[in-house]
Design an enzyme around this catalytic site. Sequence first.
Site, PDB file in Angstrom:
ATOM      1  N   CYS B  89       0.819  -1.213   0.000  1.00  0.00           N
ATOM      2  CA  CYS B  89       0.000   0.000   0.000  1.00  0.00           C
ATOM      3  C   CYS B  89       0.848   1.257   0.000  1.00  0.00           C
ATOM      4  O   CYS B  89       0.335   2.351  -0.173  1.00  0.00           O
ATOM      5  CB  CYS B  89      -0.939  -0.006   1.205  1.00  0.00           C
ATOM      6  SG  CYS B  89      -1.817  -1.557   1.331  1.00  0.00           S
ATOM      7  N   HIS B 380      -9.811   2.133  -1.374  1.00  0.00           N
ATOM      8  CA  HIS B 380      -8.356   1.984  -1.277  1.00  0.00           C
ATOM      9  C   HIS B 380      -7.841   0.966  -2.290  1.00  0.00           C
ATOM     10  O   HIS B 380      -7.610  -0.182  -1.962  1.00  0.00           O
ATOM     11  CB  HIS B 380      -8.017   1.559   0.170  1.00  0.00           C
ATOM     12  CG  HIS B 380      -6.593   1.165   0.382  1.00  0.00           C
ATOM     13  ND1 HIS B 380      -5.537   1.839  -0.189  1.00  0.00           N
ATOM     14  CD2 HIS B 380      -6.049   0.163   1.119  1.00  0.00           C
ATOM     15  CE1 HIS B 380      -4.407   1.258   0.186  1.00  0.00           C
ATOM     16  NE2 HIS B 380      -4.688   0.227   0.973  1.00  0.00           N
ATOM     17  N   CYS B 411       0.443   3.087   5.984  1.00  0.00           N
ATOM     18  CA  CYS B 411       0.875   1.764   6.428  1.00  0.00           C
ATOM     19  C   CYS B 411       0.789   0.790   5.260  1.00  0.00           C
ATOM     20  O   CYS B 411       0.009   0.989   4.330  1.00  0.00           O
ATOM     21  CB  CYS B 411       0.004   1.280   7.576  1.00  0.00           C
ATOM     22  SG  CYS B 411      -1.747   1.246   7.149  1.00  0.00           S
TER      23      CYS B 411
END
Lengths: 284, 424, 450
Positions: B89, B380, B411
């Site tokens: 990510c 996301h 994160c």
Amino acid sequence: MGTPVVLPSAPSMGKLFAQAALTARGRGGSLPDTHLTRVAVEVDPEQVADYAEVCRFRFGDTLPPTFPHVLTFPLQVALMADRSFPLALPGLVHVRNRVDVVRPVSVSEKLDLEVWADRFAPHRSGATVDLVASVRSRGDEVWRGRSTYLARGAYAPAGPVPDVPDLEIGDVAQAAVWRVPDDAGRRYAKVSGDVNPIHLSGLTAKAFGFKRAIAHGMWVKARALAALGGRLPGSYSMDVSFRKPLFLPSTVTLSTGQRDGGWDLAVRGAKAGTDHVLATVRPL
Amino acid sequence: MTRKAAIVGGNRIPFARSNKKYARASNQDMLTATIDGLVARHGLAGEQVGEVVAGAVLKHARDFNLTREAVLGSQLSPSTPAYDVQQACGTGLEAAVLVANKIALGQIESGIAGGTDTTSDAPLAVNDDLRKVLIAANNAKTLPDRLKLLGRIRPGQLVPDQPRNVEPRTGLSMGEHAAQTAKVWEISRESQDELAVASHHNLAAAYDRGFFDDLVTPFLSLTRDDNLRPDSSLEKLATLKPVFGKGEGATMTAANSTPLTDGASAVLLGSDEWAAEHNLPVWAHLVDAQTAAVDYVHGGEGLLMAPAYAMPVMLARNGLTLQDFDLYEIHEAFASTVLSTMKAWEDPGFCKEKLGLDAPLGPIDRSKLNVNGSSLAAGHPFAATGGRIVASLAKMLHELGPGKRGLISICAAGGQGVVAILES
Amino acid sequence: MSDWYRDFANSGIGSTITKQLGLPRPVRLRRYSPGQPLLDGPALVGSAGEGRLRAEVESVLKEDGVTVLSPVTADGEKGAKVAAVVLDATGVTTPADLAAAHDFLAPAVKRLGTNGRVVVLGEVPGEAPSPALAAARQALDGLVRSLAKELRAGATANLVYVPAGAEASVPGPLRFFLSGRSAYVDGQTVTLSAADVPSGDGGSTPLAGKVAVVTGAARGIGASIAEVLGRDGAHVVAVDVPAAGQALAQVANRIGGTALQLDITAPDAAQRLVEHVVQRHGGVDVVVHNAGITRDKLLVNMDAARWNSVLAVNLQAQLDMTQALLDAEGALKPGARIVAVSSQSGIAGNRGQTNYSASKAGVIGMVRSWAPEFASRGATINAVAPGFIVTEMTAKMPFGTREVGARLNSLQQGGLPVDVAEAIAWLAQPASAGVNGQVLRVCGQNLLGA
């Protein structure tokens, strides 16, 4: 006056091919002046996604530039399958195809389709006829197609021979090698609806005098155009001459060269260098 | 002193929930459309930029050169170099850092950083046992040998391995990891739901005031993120059942966790000179960045806690405190992740024992946090989140005026984290 | 453009049938493409009375390589077709002088070829010191409009009023009305004014180095305007609502322009546009207010939302953006050009379109009112009123209505978005400095509101 006939939906291709085969004999005369049309046709994004995958176009908001052919092709077949059409559909060979992309078309646009026959002319080995398609969006013509079919041994009524020069290309350099699999015809048939038996399997192709199944010309054209993705003018025409049939499976090469603000292309056999498809792309 | 890279613009396509609007779009389709939108916004058709850096977390083998392929299909000059990166990510932010560093070093004058991900067109892997048999059959010399080998294939082996959102070393999903951390830090259900509601309301308000007019380009008939619920409320969220964690203490629901999403984003960076030549506004400079990783397998730290460790290192290097910022963007992988991280920074014990600090980093002014919404509302698509945050934050700082600072914390899977400082 | 009826009427058998049935026989209009000569053949130039513009006209034609025939030499070459007929009627001072116009035009028009052009230049009636003079000058208007209706085969007739002192303004408009750019402009009158007109016509890129804003550029006429301005050399800032951003990006990338997603009715829209053009482009040379919507209903059934949204997009936004550009230092570059898209409905009205027609008539009022202020800045503001343009709105009509509607004009066919775009691109040129406060209809001389 040209007779406009509006079709409420796309005609069934399988039925048309069958009907054309059954009524193939005893045809003749001049071209019908029918204009087959469909209005406000909505494009199915799923079909576009499938088509893009098989022809290797990017899938997005813009229709693959050859996709309108898939929309108008059933109208072509309907026109040719009809008894009033002077040539027998089975045995017609697609020898030339020109597509004018007036502007990119969005997947969400509703399209008006219009197809008619034109230029029934003598040819050194028979007669040719053009099936012309015009696609409009909100009144603007956004796409044009012209498919030239050859009927070997057929006679066209005497008349002027259209002055269409043979397609010639300049120097091109090899850009890619394509391994075209055995099922390429079946895969394209599925996304395009062009279920002409000569493309589907060796067995059905043999029935029509081909030693093996052959690739759809329009698939080769589409895939060659897809290879130019991102490098095309906003408005252009792609003119293609179909030469020797591309038997399945095959390994072929794509060669390209920039010319006159557009491109010259050739799809050739990887081993013998046989010309399968020659094409030019030029800004409109 | 090296120069700082300027962030001059951005673009993304609206994010779509998995298997919905973008079900048939590949990573390459989305990344190319995103780059084309960026090119149009900045008048770059036919131009070459220094480098395009992007990546995807879930990637087909055929996409080994994803970014370069997207560039070739885009309106950028085909002589624009490109390469792929992947840091889970953190991919999008890491890509921006890489481009910015090359600009800072004078190796390039401009660049595009981006990311794309689709969970709808995720690669399926062949079952390992099946793969072994197929390779052996392929190598077999005779037809009978081949048939014999193929005869060993069992129906169970024909089921492909689905990509799962699990950590290979723990077998736990990211949500289950986050739930453990939420429990450790005693993050309440209410505080998580509050954060989620704020995210939706902030994002909706930002759309309504036209904030995204020059940050988003519609794609496949989607004009806004389809996960966005402008009418989201605490009452509605309170009715949802927890999906991660077990039993009484479970707090994490589908609303305070991000859904699987498809999308792509890109950021345009350049030197100040390049921006001036192109008459492009300098929204902000990328001042510094830091990555960190934690031992979430054996070390007892939470999977998504690495940004907590990266932060003090970067702050110290820049002589800043956690309170020296005008805006904060903490990626909302889960509401609990944001809250755990902030709680850790306020915790004297954690800051002393884990971070080696004399005093805690202290609290963050919540009114400056994720003011235009974040991942809980927007969704996301893993590698696309960094680009979304960098472009949005840079624009927000630009709106506030010169000399304003913004902090980014993201994160990532594998116990990693990326943090960065932007300044207008 | 596939106009199946037109194609049919031009085919061998279609031609015979349509002739016998007395059906209209629309021709394929000669439309402009870069590099095209001004005219495909010689031009016949003559005067009625002591005209003062003939030398000017002949020098423009010769500069563009056109063979100029005077009526005397023309008589020596009987039968040869001409591509254009230009009459300098500035010398007409009494109704009796009009006979000279007739004497010249009658044999000249007889020799006009397919897609021929008739341009008449006259003095402005409103400035005439006597009723007889005014009458004679105004008479030209009726003459040209009627002649336009008599012409066939794509030929057009237009009138240009040239006041004293505006001689330098003539070349740009003259070239426009003679060229393929004015293919669908027929039976129109334009009144010039004195202005500082740069010399030369800019060749094939008259807008080189110019920055042009086009609203509503994602599709339809707006996309066509953006493309023609881009073709003529301008850097185009293509503006449309954020929801149309994908199509907008494509238009922008196609012409190497810039996409600006902006809802022009938003409270801060004008300010954002100004900031964008100042920061990104150092100001703007050309602004085309094209964005427009329709929300049709009979007045008695029309709700407030329909009324308000149409007025907001089609009129108020044009006013606000123009005012903001005028107010902001450096936003409008010297010699700026504003072109507002009006509509035939704004001139003639249209059933079910009280809101739309009101907004489009309002645009005309706006343009006329602002013209003096723009003139004082060396700039211009004009309106273009499209007639039956085959596009979005017309495509919603039933087939029959559309086919008939498309032919209710002197050119017997619908216009194309590019016809509107060409007229706008012409008004945007530096050479159009002497065209200000005008409303140009691009309608093929539609019967409605004529």
